[in-house]
Write an enzyme that holds these catalytic residues in place. Structure first.
Site, PDB file in Angstrom:
ATOM      1  N   LYS A 160       0.830  -1.200   0.000  1.00 58.41           N
ATOM      2  CA  LYS A 160       0.000   0.000   0.000  1.00 58.41           C
ATOM      3  C   LYS A 160       0.868   1.254   0.000  1.00 58.41           C
ATOM      4  O   LYS A 160       1.898   1.310   0.682  1.00 58.41           O
ATOM      5  CB  LYS A 160      -0.930  -0.020   1.220  1.00 58.41           C
ATOM      6  N   SER A 187      -9.644   2.243   2.572  1.00 53.91           N
ATOM      7  CA  SER A 187      -8.671   2.927   1.743  1.00 53.91           C
ATOM      8  C   SER A 187      -7.668   2.013   1.050  1.00 53.91           C
ATOM      9  O   SER A 187      -6.862   2.478   0.243  1.00 53.91           O
ATOM     10  CB  SER A 187      -7.889   3.928   2.620  1.00 53.91           C
ATOM     11  N   SER A 194      -9.999  -0.509   6.713  1.00 56.44           N
ATOM     12  CA  SER A 194      -9.453  -0.261   5.376  1.00 56.44           C
ATOM     13  C   SER A 194      -8.914  -1.500   4.679  1.00 56.44           C
ATOM     14  O   SER A 194      -8.794  -1.511   3.452  1.00 56.44           O
ATOM     15  CB  SER A 194      -8.334   0.786   5.446  1.00 56.44           C
TER      16      SER A 194
END
Length: 453
Positions: free
Chosen positions: A72, A147, A171
Site C-alpha cells: 500500500k 482505503s 481499510s
C-alpha cells in the site's frame, strides 16, 4: 498461483523468481485501467528477484521465496516513491523499509508495485487527486471501497497473490470483502508499525495482509509478526501451534448497531451460521452491549484532529493541494475543542471495555464485514441500503469498533448478490489470539466453499 504454490515452485527450481516477477509485472501493465498499482519499478523488482534466485542457489530456504507483493502506498519501501495518495508527497522517496517490508524481503518476497490508497488512507473509497480512482475488478463503474482499494484489487484481479495494506477503521477488511478476497487485521502491535509516515490515527492502525485465501494471509502474518525494539507498541501474540479447546462462538447479525443490511447478506450469513452449527461448531446469537452513544461518528474527531495536527498548516497555506473530502476532515479537526476530543477518546475506551467484557464469555464473534456490496465510483458511499437512505459512512459501520478495541479480525469471502458482487463474513477474536482466529477462519473458509453459491 497462490503464495504457497509460488514458494513451492520457485524453491524446487521449476520456475525462477525472475520469471514469476516478470509475469506479475506483465499482468500489472495489462490491468493499468484498474488503477490498482500506482507505482512500479520494473528494473528494481527484477533485480530483487534475481537476488532471490541467487539466495536459493546458495541453499537458503525462504518462506516467501519468489512471491510478488504489492505494498500500500502509505508504507515505506526503501528507495521507492511512497506518496500516501497526496500531492504533498508526490516526489517522496522512502529512506528505508518499514519493519514489515524488511521482514517480507528477508523471507523472499519481492515488491512489484505500490497499491493505490485514498489520501492519507482517510476515505472509504480509493481515489486521490494524485492518481484518480481505483476501479472494481468486476465492474469498472464501481469502487472497491477504501482505503486499501489498490492492494485488494491487485489481489482480486490476479495481479499478485499477496498485498499488504493498513487498517485503522476497516481499510483492509471492507475492500477485500467488496472484491472477494481475504483481508486480515491483526491485533494492534502484533506486526511492528513503521518506520514510516506519522499516523493521523491514535494507536489503532495496523499492517494488514490481503490474499486470496486465509492460508496465504497467515503465511504473510507469520513472517511479519513479532516485537521489534523500534516499535514500542509491538508485542507477542500466542504461538502458531497454540491449542484451543472447543470454541465459544457468537453470531451478531448487525453487531447491535442500527444499520440496515442488504437482505442477501443477512440471508447468506444466516445460512452459513446454520451450516457451521451442523458441522459441530457451537454458535449462539449474542450481541455486544455498547455504551450509550457508541457510533463511528462519536469516534471520528480522533481522525479529524489527527489529520489537522499533521497537515493543518499545509492545508491553511494551500487548500488546493488536498482532496476536498480530506480537506473537510482537516477543517473540522482545526475547529474541534479539547473537550470534544476527550469525549471521543472516552468513547474509544468504552468500546474497548465493552468488547473486553464480551470476550470474557466468547472466543469468536461472527458478523457482517459490510452491510452492502460495492457502489458507483462517483459516490463516497451507497445512497440506499435495504431500501433505506443512509449516510455516506453507513457502509463502514461494522469495522471501526474492532480497531478501537485493538482486536484481531478477518474477512472471508462468503457470497455474492444477484449481480455477482461479493461480500464477506467478519470473524473477530480476543486481542493477541490471532492464531486461534486464523485457524478458525481456515475451517470456516473451507466450510463456506462446500455451500452452494
Amino acid at each position: 498461483m497462490n503464495a504457497h504454490e509460488i514458494v513451492a515452485t520457485v524453491s524446487s527450481k521449476r520456475a525462477s523468481a525472475v520469471e514469476i516477477v516478470r509475469a506479475a509485472l506483465d499482468r500489472i501493465a495489462a490491468a493499468k485501467a484498474l488503477n490498482a498499482v500506482v507505482t512500479v519499478d520494473t528494473e528494481r523488482s527484477l533485480s530483487d528477484a534475481a537476488t532471490i534466485d541467487r539466495r536459493l542457489q546458495l541453499g537458503e530456504s525462504m518462506p516467501l521465496a519468489g512471491v510478488p507483493v504489492v505494498i500500500k502506498d502509505n508504507i515505506w519501501v526503501d528507495g521507492w516513491r511512497v506518496t500516501q495518495g497526496s500531492r504533498l508527497f508526490t516526489d517522496f522517496v522512502a529512506p528505508c523499509d518499514a519493519i514489515a517490508v524488511e521482514r517480507l524481503k528477508k523471507a523472499g518476497a519481492i515488491v512489484v508495485g505500490m497499491g493505490a490508497t485514498s489520501e492519507f488512507a482517510c476515505k472509504g473509497v480509493t481515489t486521490s487527486l494524485l492518481f484518480g480512482p481505483t476501479r472494481h475488478p468486476l465492474n469498472p463503474e464501481l469502487t472497491p471501497g477504501g482505503s486499501s482499494g489498490g492492494p485488494a484489487t491487485a489481489v482480486a484481479a490476479d495481479l499478485v497473490p499477496l498485498a499488504i495494506g493498513t487498517d485503522a477503521g476497516g481499510s483492509s477488511r471492507r475492500p477485500p470483502a467488496h472484491v472477494g478476497v481475504v483481508g486480515f487485521k491483526p491485533s494492534y502491535g502484533a506486526i511492528p508499525y513503521g518506520p514510516g509516515f506519522a499516523e493521523p490515527f491514535f494507536d489503532i492502525s495496523v499492517i494488514a495482509p490481503i490474499a486470496r485465501n486465509v492460508a496465504d494471509t497467515a503465511l504473510a502474518f507469520e513472517v511479519m509478526a513479532g516485537p521489534d525494539v523500534r516499535d514500542s507498541a509491538s508485542a507477542l501474540v500466542e504461538s502458531a501451534d497454540a491449542e484451543s479447546s472447543e470454541l465459544r462462538i457468537a453470531f451478531s447479525p448487525k453487531l447491535a448497531l442500527d444499520i440496515p443490511v442488504d437482505p442477501v447478506i443477512t440471508e447468506r450469513l444466516e445460512a452459513i451460521v446454520e451450516h457451521l452449527g451442523e458441522k459441530g461448531l457451537r454458535i449462539v446469537r449474542r450481541d455486544p452491549v455498547w455504551p450509550q452513544g457508541a457510533t463511528e461518528e462519536a469516534l471520528m474527531p480522533l481522525q479529524h484532529v489527527g489529520l489537522a495536527g499533521l497537515y493543518g498548516a499545509a492545508f491553511q497555506k494551500d487548500p488546493a493541494q488536498f482532496d476536498p473530502d480530506v480537506a473537510r476532515q482537516i477543517e473540522r479537526g482545526l475547529s474541534l475543542r479539547g473537550v470534544e476530543v476527550t469525549a471521543a477518546l472516552g468513547a474509544s475506551a468504552a468500546i474497548r471495555a465493552a468488547f473486553a467484557a464480551f470476550f470474557c464469555e466468547f472466543d469468536l464473534l461472527l458478523a457482517p464485514t459490510v452491510p452492502c456490496v460495492a457502489w458507483p465510483l462517483v459516490q463516497l458511499g451507497p445512497k440506499m441500503v435495504d431500501g433505506k437512505e443512509v449516510s455516506p459512512r453507513a457502509h463502514a459501520a461494522f469495522t471501526p469498533f474492532v480497531n478501537h478495541a485493538r482486536l484481531p479480525a478477518i474477512t472471508v469471502p462468503c457470497g455474492h448478490d444477484r449481480s455477482g458482487l461479493p461480500f464477506g463474513i467478519q470473524i473477530i477474536a480476543r486481542r493477541r489470539r490471532d492464531w486461534m482466529l486464523l485457524h478458525a477462519a481456515m475451517r470456516i473458509e473451507a466450510e463456506i466453499r462446500t455451500l452452494p453459491r
